[in-house]
Design a protein around this motif. Structure first.
Motif, PDB file in Angstrom:
ATOM      1  N   ALA A 233       0.862  -1.181   0.000  1.00 31.95           N
ATOM      2  CA  ALA A 233       0.000   0.000   0.000  1.00 31.95           C
ATOM      3  C   ALA A 233       0.895   1.226   0.000  1.00 31.95           C
ATOM      4  N   ALA A 234       0.577   2.212  -0.842  1.00 30.96           N
ATOM      5  CA  ALA A 234       1.499   3.339  -0.969  1.00 30.96           C
ATOM      6  C   ALA A 234       0.794   4.598  -1.462  1.00 30.96           C
ATOM      7  N   THR A 235       1.434   5.728  -1.185  1.00 29.90           N
ATOM      8  CA  THR A 235       0.997   6.995  -1.739  1.00 29.90           C
ATOM      9  C   THR A 235       1.408   7.063  -3.210  1.00 29.90           C
ATOM     10  N   ASP A 236       0.963   8.116  -3.895  1.00 29.86           N
ATOM     11  CA  ASP A 236       1.241   8.193  -5.325  1.00 29.86           C
ATOM     12  C   ASP A 236       2.718   8.408  -5.632  1.00 29.86           C
ATOM     13  N   GLY A 237       3.519   8.746  -4.635  1.00 28.01           N
ATOM     14  CA  GLY A 237       4.950   8.858  -4.856  1.00 28.01           C
ATOM     15  C   GLY A 237       5.564   7.564  -5.344  1.00 28.01           C
ATOM     16  N   LEU A 238       4.983   6.431  -4.938  1.00 24.21           N
ATOM     17  CA  LEU A 238       5.411   5.133  -5.470  1.00 24.21           C
ATOM     18  C   LEU A 238       4.761   4.861  -6.809  1.00 24.21           C
ATOM     19  N   TRP A 239       3.419   4.951  -6.851  1.00 20.70           N
ATOM     20  CA  TRP A 239       2.685   4.501  -8.038  1.00 20.70           C
ATOM     21  C   TRP A 239       2.862   5.415  -9.236  1.00 20.70           C
ATOM     22  N   ASP A 240       3.297   6.662  -9.048  1.00 18.72           N
ATOM     23  CA  ASP A 240       3.594   7.537 -10.180  1.00 18.72           C
ATOM     24  C   ASP A 240       4.951   7.218 -10.806  1.00 18.72           C
ATOM     25  N   ASN A 241       5.754   6.417 -10.108  1.00 18.56           N
ATOM     26  CA  ASN A 241       7.095   6.102 -10.601  1.00 18.56           C
ATOM     27  C   ASN A 241       7.332   4.624 -10.892  1.00 18.56           C
ATOM     28  N   MET A 242       6.468   3.757 -10.382  1.00 19.52           N
ATOM     29  CA  MET A 242       6.609   2.328 -10.627  1.00 19.52           C
ATOM     30  C   MET A 242       5.259   1.714 -10.947  1.00 19.52           C
ATOM     31  N   PHE A 243       5.216   0.972 -12.044  1.00 19.73           N
ATOM     32  CA  PHE A 243       4.027   0.198 -12.366  1.00 19.73           C
ATOM     33  C   PHE A 243       3.935  -0.996 -11.399  1.00 19.73           C
ATOM     34  N   PRO A 244       2.731  -1.481 -11.114  1.00 18.98           N
ATOM     35  CA  PRO A 244       2.600  -2.659 -10.241  1.00 18.98           C
ATOM     36  C   PRO A 244       3.454  -3.838 -10.692  1.00 18.98           C
ATOM     37  N   THR A 245       3.580  -4.035 -12.007  1.00 16.25           N
ATOM     38  CA  THR A 245       4.398  -5.150 -12.496  1.00 16.25           C
ATOM     39  C   THR A 245       5.872  -4.955 -12.157  1.00 16.25           C
ATOM     40  N   GLN A 246       6.326  -3.699 -12.100  1.00 11.03           N
ATOM     41  CA  GLN A 246       7.708  -3.433 -11.702  1.00 11.03           C
ATOM     42  C   GLN A 246       7.921  -3.769 -10.226  1.00 11.03           C
TER      43      GLN A 246
END
Length: 256
Positions: free
Chosen positions: A173-186
């Motif tokens: 679970a993460a803020t957009d700081g993670l999801w804006d830089n890494m796709f779930p598959t990454q």
């Protein structure tokens, strides 16, 4: 890691937090909480950074929302939706925040999630992302939010999920700081390649890689992809490269 007897499952948790470089001094805009494996709840929140132009650090709002949400579980609450609803009522901090709270029902092996905005969560099982939340946004980079400075409401703008889990699952679970830089598959590939099982170590590895990618000026990021797919954004080239931001995540591992 803690041990349990028989077929009972539990979750163990770890976290990572890295404010954006220019926000380190004041703690940044993000917040989070974790509990012990008896309570089995956790959350992440991202104070809306645009409040800073008005001299408001919305990180205070995010931290209050997480603090009060955690308290509801300590007091015996077992509903992520109610925890955020109560937290918003109690919070007096200026600004607004996105938020996600999750609670693991040990006996049923269910993960209940309530989310407002673009904090997101994935569940990894072996080589697959088997569950995933979806951002609640008006349009690209304009998420729904709660708090004293927002007209959005839990009733109209939250999304609720229930995911079936099993031993061995890994939750991120993460803020957009993670999801804006890494796709779930990454994230999936990074976890698989790491060979790690400790939630604290996994959180640190994922967060560190996301921070490095946020400074990559050439990559095509999830943030850029979302801009490209949003009909309100016609020139996505301006979004090329990583997105520097606060990065906060919680990793939970289902143990048996």
């Amino acid at each position: 890691l803690e041990k349990v007897i028989g077929g009972v499952t539990m979750i163990t948790m770890g976290f990572f937090n890295q404010p954006r470089d220019d926000k380190v001094a004041d703690g940044g805009d993000d917040a989070w909480f974790i509990t012990n494996s008896v309570i089995s709840a956790f959350g992440v929140a991202d104070g809306v950074g645009s409040w800073r132009v008005q001299g408001i650090n919305a990180g205070h709002c995010a931290r209050e929302i997480m603090k009060y949400a955690r308290e509801t579980f300590v007091d015996g609450n077992a509903s992520p939706y109610e925890s955020l609803e109560i937290a918003e009522e109690k919070s007096k901090a200026a600004g607004s925040t996105t938020a996600l709270v999750a609670y693991y029902q040990e006996g049923l092996k269910l993960l209940d999630v309530s989310q407002v905005g673009d904090c997101n969560l994935i569940v990894i099982r072996e080589n697959y992302v088997i569950h995933q939340t979806k951002s609640g946004v008006r349009y690209h980079d304009s998420p729904y939010q709660i708090g004293q400075g927002s007209n959005d409401t839990m009733y109209f703008h939250s999304e609720d999920y229930t995911f079936q889990l099993q031993a061995g699952d890994i939750i991120v679970a993460a803020t957009d700081g993670l999801w804006d830089n890494m796709f779930p598959t990454q994230v999936l590939q990074l976890i698989n390649n790491s060979g790690l099982r400790s939630p604290s170590q996994l959180a640190n590895v994922i967060g560190t890689v996301a921070y490095e990618l946020s400074k990559d000026t050439n990559m095509w990021s999830p943030f850029a992809q979302n801009a490209y797919e949003d009909r309100k954004v016609y020139d996505a080239s301006q979004w090329k490269g990583g997105k520097t931001d606060d990065i906060t995540l919680v990793v939970a591992v289902v143990e048996s």
